[in-house]
Design an enzyme around this catalytic site. Structure first.
Site, PDB file in Angstrom:
ATOM      1  N   GLY A   1      -6.663  -0.207  -3.414  1.00 51.51           N
ATOM      2  CA  GLY A   1      -6.906   1.169  -3.017  1.00 51.51           C
ATOM      3  C   GLY A   1      -5.937   1.644  -1.961  1.00 51.51           C
TER       4      GLY A   1
ATOM      5  CE  LYS B   1      -4.250   0.512 -14.435  1.00 53.63           C
ATOM      6  NZ  LYS B   1      -5.382  -0.400 -14.814  1.00 53.63           N
TER       7      LYS B   1
ATOM      8  CB  CYS C   1     -19.187  -1.250  -3.361  1.00 52.84           C
ATOM      9  SG  CYS C   1     -20.040  -0.012  -4.335  1.00 52.84           S
TER      10      CYS C   1
ATOM     11  CD  GLU D   1     -16.328  -5.750  -0.558  1.00 50.95           C
ATOM     12  OE1 GLU D   1     -17.322  -5.322  -1.158  1.00 50.95           O
ATOM     13  OE2 GLU D   1     -15.184  -5.262  -0.711  1.00 50.95           O
TER      14      GLU D   1
ATOM     15  N   GLY E   1     -12.635   0.338  -6.000  1.00 47.24           N
ATOM     16  CA  GLY E   1     -12.081  -0.997  -6.156  1.00 47.24           C
ATOM     17  C   GLY E   1     -11.819  -1.652  -4.816  1.00 47.24           C
ATOM     18  CB  SER E   2      -9.818  -4.623  -4.006  1.00 43.62           C
ATOM     19  OG  SER E   2      -8.492  -4.280  -4.393  1.00 43.62           O
TER      20      SER E   2
ATOM     21  CD  GLU F   1     -17.106   2.355  -3.110  1.00 43.38           C
ATOM     22  OE1 GLU F   1     -16.893   1.438  -2.285  1.00 43.38           O
ATOM     23  OE2 GLU F   1     -17.548   2.171  -4.244  1.00 43.38           O
TER      24      GLU F   1
END
Length: 500
Positions: A241, A179, A297, A386, A236-237, A260
């Site tokens: 996620g 995607k 990240c 984060e 991603g976030s 991740e």
């Protein structure tokens, strides 16, 4: 030339609906919006490809990986041009990331040719053993099947269409359905063109790779739930996620989700290091925080130091370094808006003092620096969350005991860092057992914003840094995510998969 279409099993296919890219500069382009029908077509073709690709030789898969790397390099100028337009990243960054991407593909090719990743184990038959004979048993790691990969916003090459998850899955023998990320659809399409050319030149089944473009959640949901998809790779976030993770777990037949999700990557500055070179560490921290507008990240968002004059000097150096950094363009307007929300959330935290920071507008970001006591940090969980951007929090601990409490309280991280001198060894030795449980990578006297692509790298950690703390999304061990052990008992040798 951009088509604005999906690549599904070797065919460029459009959809009725479309979306427009939102570049940092340069022209916008229109791209088709994928549908569940597109997902089904890609997954069905991937399943057909798996019947042969899953049993292909390591040499053939290595040849495909190297061909993809060559085709990406051949399109280097076009990738850099549209990549800088879509993301606002400088040319040097895109060129370096392309080098990392093709280097990873070639590293994986070398690694699978070696064969050690298969973890072969063979117990030969003992027909005369008493009281019972032993059969011939061979164990080998085998590919899972079609894998869905979600492109990342912050790495348009290294963690996207031909990035680490795709490279690892193909190396393992798993077809891939990607995607594409709507932040850089043109970059993604050119990389997909490179993969398509490599598939054709090597005679690989076209169902081995598909790219579906989308700017919504429908395609991602359909991928996570499609019964032929056997695993998902995501960078991603935490919010996105976790939603995908829950979808994968809620399927009638749950599948592994390798997400991740980022972290705050705390640094612990021990007393002697703070005394001897606190100013130097503060300056270095400012550079690490603002690298790539803080959109890594592994950005070290928290620095823990014992309160006192050394902490003052460290803070002054960090403030000076951050003040010299001009506003920078973020990857997307959405990321910039989330950064503004994050700075407001931190500023409203318990006992938080703002040291510096100016308001950001549109797609721009300015550095922010905050300070908080160890007591207040421990009492306010929001300060552990984060903030994706150039924001730093200095946590002023009362003493080494409280520094240990903070180390114990931090959640799962991608990295934890110790800044230490020789006289700090005892303090470091006390912290190590706690930090080792918290992170996938531990550093001494450096900064984590740099993830080397090599055999020994671990890019993962306990939740919420990632959803599978036993895995890594960088390094050759990442291939193991898309394999499973199979034991063959008394199977004739000519029926076994390639193992030597």
């Amino acid at each position: 030339m951009l088509t604005g279409k999906h690549l599904i099993a070797g065919n460029w296919t459009g959809s009725e609906a479309s979306f427009s890219s939102d570049p940092a500069h340069g022209p916008s382009h229109d791209f088709s919006v994928g549908t569940p029908a597109d997902v089904d077509a890609a997954a069905q073709s991937a399943e057909q490809a798996f019947l042969t690709f899953g049993w292909s030789s390591r040499a053939d898969r290595a040849a495909l990986l190297r061909a993809i790397a060559d085709e990406i390099d051949a399109r280097g100028e076009a990738i850099t041009e549209i990549g800088t337009q879509e993301t606002g990243l400088p040319e040097m960054r895109l060129q370096g990331e392309r080098g990392r991407t093709v280097g990873q593909l070639r590293l994986f090719a070398d690694h699978i040719e070696n064969g050690s990743y298969l973890d072969l184990r063979h117990d030969t038959a003992l027909p005369d053993r008493a009281p019972l004979p032993r059969p011939d048993l061979q164990m080998i790691q085998r590919p899972l099947g079609p894998v869905a990969v979600f492109g990342a916003s912050n790495f348009p090459l290294a963690f996207s269409v031909a990035g680490g998850d795709t490279a690892a899955a193909l190396a393992a023998g798993c077809p891939v359905v990607v995607k594409g990320h709507p932040a850089h659809p043109g970059t993604g399409e050119i990389v997909a063109q490179a993969i398509d050319a490599a598939i054709k030149s090597t005679g690989t089944h076209p169902g081995v790779f598909s790219l579906i473009q989308s700017n919504g959640i429908e395609v991602g949901t359909a991928l996570a739930q499609h019964p032929l998809i056997r695993a998902v790779g995501f960078t991603g976030s935490l919010r996105a996620g976790r939603a995908l993770f829950d979808l994968c777990a809620a399927r009638p037949e749950p599948i592994p989700f390798f997400g991740e999700l980022g972290s705050v990557n705390p640094m612990f500055i021990l007393p002697q290091a703070a005394s001897a070179r606190g100013t130097e560490i503060g300056t270095g921290w400012a550079g690490s925080l603002t690298m790539g507008v803080g959109q890594f990240c592994t950005n070290p968002g928290i620095a823990v130091i014992i309160d006192g004059p050394e902490a003052d000097a460290f803070q002054d150096a960090a403030e000076t370094g951050l003040s010299a950094v001009a506003d920078q363009t973020m990857l997307t307007p959405g990321i910039a808006a989330a950064y503004r929300d994050g700075t407001a959330r931190v500023a409203a935290g318990t006992g938080v003092t703002k040291i510096m920071g100016n308001s950001c507008d549109a797609r721009n970001a300015a550095p922010y620096l905050f300070s908080v006591s160890g007591d207040d940090w421990l009492s306010d969980h929001k300060l552990q969350e984060e903030v994706f951007g150039p924001l730093g929090i200095i946590v002023r601990a009362k003493d080494l005991d409280q520094m240990q409490q903070i180390a114990h309280a931090v959640e799962g991280q991608l990295t934890c860092t110790l800044h230490m001198d020789d006289a700090d060894r005892d303090a470091a030795r006390t912290l190590m057992p706690m930090l080792e449980r918290k992170a996938g990578r531990l550093l001494a006297n450096s900064f984590p914003t740099g993830v080397e692509v090599c055999d020994s790298m671990v890019h993962g950690g306990p939740y919420p840094a990632s959803t599978n703390f036993g895995a890594t999304s960088v390094g050759t061990l990442s291939i193991r995510r898309f394999l499973r052990p199979v034991c063959y008992q008394d199977i004739p040798a000519d029926l076994l998969p390639e193992a030597t």
